[in-house]
Design an enzyme around this catalytic site. Structure first.
Site, PDB file in Angstrom:
ATOM      1  N   GLU A 165       0.815  -1.225   0.000  1.00  0.00           N
ATOM      2  CA  GLU A 165       0.000   0.000   0.000  1.00  0.00           C
ATOM      3  C   GLU A 165       0.847   1.272   0.000  1.00  0.00           C
ATOM      4  O   GLU A 165       0.844   2.034   0.968  1.00  0.00           O
ATOM      5  CB  GLU A 165      -0.967   0.006   1.190  1.00  0.00           C
ATOM      6  CG  GLU A 165      -2.017  -1.070   1.120  1.00  0.00           C
ATOM      7  CD  GLU A 165      -3.096  -0.929   2.195  1.00  0.00           C
ATOM      8  OE1 GLU A 165      -3.063   0.050   2.968  1.00  0.00           O
ATOM      9  OE2 GLU A 165      -3.974  -1.808   2.267  1.00  0.00           O
ATOM     10  N   GLU A 364      -5.296  -8.655   0.892  1.00  0.00           N
ATOM     11  CA  GLU A 364      -6.011  -8.252   2.105  1.00  0.00           C
ATOM     12  C   GLU A 364      -7.478  -8.032   1.776  1.00  0.00           C
ATOM     13  O   GLU A 364      -7.803  -7.410   0.763  1.00  0.00           O
ATOM     14  CB  GLU A 364      -5.439  -6.954   2.706  1.00  0.00           C
ATOM     15  CG  GLU A 364      -4.069  -7.094   3.331  1.00  0.00           C
ATOM     16  CD  GLU A 364      -3.575  -5.797   3.956  1.00  0.00           C
ATOM     17  OE1 GLU A 364      -4.425  -4.995   4.424  1.00  0.00           O
ATOM     18  OE2 GLU A 364      -2.360  -5.580   3.973  1.00  0.00           O
TER      19      GLU A 364
END
Length: 465
Positions: A165, A364
């Site tokens: 991320e 995720e």
């Protein structure tokens, strides 16, 4: 009426995820150096990361639970500051030995380790010495660290993630050590750090090709699925701009080594274009990832910009190109104020594949809840089962459409310490017996979602609903 689901491909990687700083603990043990994440949210009453879920002392028990669950892959992280505790360039033997034990035991249990090199945790030594990712020196430091990891674990780790991320990693000052108070300078720092991360990422991919050409590597992106508030062209354009500024500029850099035209123009016109060197072009163009990791929890909704820029929000929302707004059509939850949107996973991953034509793995996807064992000592998390089921159903649709999705790793395997909410906010399939203020014994308790996911894995995606 019950609906029978189709089996997933035989080689589909059913997994689960954690990150080193949120699960590991072991602060000050085994030669670990300090990291930006050690203080956690640094707010009274909220747990920090010094113990976290105490995986450092429970790792063997945790792997046994993974094997019981039936995991094919464990998406985990290395703590950079455990392996490279200072700026000397000398790896820490105790740190490598810890990961040797963990990875060897995973392999013994038939679980493939999928290692993230950088998951928010920035070595404090690098921040103190030269500002961390604000400096190009960090590119060299990251490559030094990556070379140690690629060489030491060659043949055992066959899947690597470069950076988790990047959007959050570069925007959150508490994670990267950028505490600039001036809004414009802060944004300049964010985009410079982002550029430096992308440069490091490409150089690391090229390095892995030399050290271990059999291994696979790719970025992990928090995909931003953005809907327009209305069908007004101004809102539709705002949604397109938001996706370019919060997702595709990162993935274009990861895959193609260039900014999208709109983003390049935006950064230049706003005084945010990062400093580059002529030789960077060759490095950015020299490599391409093998896959893209997809993190997804919820979608966003935007409308055309009105009024002044609001700097009291995350840097990636600070823009004159769009305004974040509510989506009234989604179900809100305690910790998910943007709403649950399973179809958004499908929408977002289809866009990613159409733009990059690379295999994808969900790295995720999960639901947070404030949980404690009930009178029977168990956690009956039917809400999490429903969330995971609805998202896995979207994967089934994607596979039927021919999208190359090769794995699914819900967040998280065990409860981990949240970056901002400590242990009040729990995502795990396994409960960790501690609170924000009392570490207790960190005993592991399997939730109902553990048993449900175990069945899904055992039957390779087949279940009745």
């Amino acid at each position: 009426m019950q609906n029978q689901h189709h089996p997933f491909p035989e080689d589909f990687l059913w997994g689960a995820s954690t990150s080193a700083f949120q699960v590991e603990g072991g602060f000050g043990e085994g030669g670990k150096g300090p990291a930006t994440t050690d203080l956690g949210a640094n707010r009274p009453g909220i747990a920090d990361n010094r113990v976290a879920a105490d995986h450092y002392h429970h790792w063997k028990e945790d792997v046994d639970l993974m094997a019981e669950l039936g995991l094919k892959v464990y998406r985990m992280g290395f703590s950079w500051s455990r392996i490279m505790p200072d700026n000397s360039g000398i790896p820490n033997p105790e740190g490598l030995a810890f990961y040797d034990r963990l990875i060897d035991y995973l392999l013994e249990k038939g679980i493939q380790p999928f290692v993230t090199l950088y998951h928010f945790e920035c070595p404090q030594a690098a921040v103190d010495a030269f500002g961390g990712w604000r400096s190009r020196q960090m590119v060299d430091a990251y490559l030094q660290y990556a070379e140690v990891c690629f060489t030491h674990f060659k043949g055992r780790v066959k899947m690597w993630a470069t950076v988790n991320e990047q959007l959050i990693a570069t925007a959150a000052g508490m994670l990267n050590g950028n505490h600039e108070s001036d809004p414009q300078k802060n944004l300049q720092n964010v985009y410079q750090m982002s550029y430096n991360v992308s440069l490091a990422e490409h150089k690391a991919i090229s390095l892995l090709r030399k050290i271990d050409p059999e291994a696979k590597i790719g970025p992990v992106c928090a995909i931003q699925v953005v809907y327009p508030q209305s069908s007004r062209s101004e809102d539709v354009l705002a949604a397109a701009n938001a996706e370019e500024l919060m997702e595709f500029y990162l993935l274009d850099m990861s895959v193609y080594g260039t900014y999208p035209p709109y983003v390049a123009s935006y950064l230049k016109s706003h005084g945010l274009y990062p400093h580059t060197e002529p030789e960077d072009v060759a490095a950015l163009q020299a490599s391409k990832p093998d896959f893209i990791g997809i993190n997804y929890y919820f979608s966003l909704c935007v409308k055309a910009k009105t009024g002044p820029i609001n700097y009291d929000q995350p840097p990636f929302w600070v823009s004159d190109a769009f305004d974040i707004c509510e989506n009234p059509y989604l179900e809100k939850t305690e910790w998910m104020d943007k709403g649950i949107d399973p179809a958004g996973l499908h929408i977002g991953m289809r866009k990613v594949y159409n733009r990059y034509r690379l295999p994808m793995i969900v790295t995720e996807n999960g639901m947070a809840y404030s949980e404690a064992p009930g009178p029977d000592g168990q956690i009956h998390d039917v809400y999490r089962i429903d969330y995971l089921r609805r998202h896995i159903e979207q994967l089934e649709i994607m596979l039927d459409e021919g999208l190359p999705v090769f794995g699914y790793c819900p967040w998280s395997f065990v409860d981990v310490v949240s970056s901002h909410q400590g242990f009040a906010k729990r995502y795990g399939l396994v409960y960790v017996n501690r609170t924000d203020t009392d570490v207790m014994d960190c005993a592991r308790i399997k939730k109902d979602s553990f048993s449900w996911y175990q069945q899904v894995i055992r039957q390779n995606g087949l279940w009745e609903s």
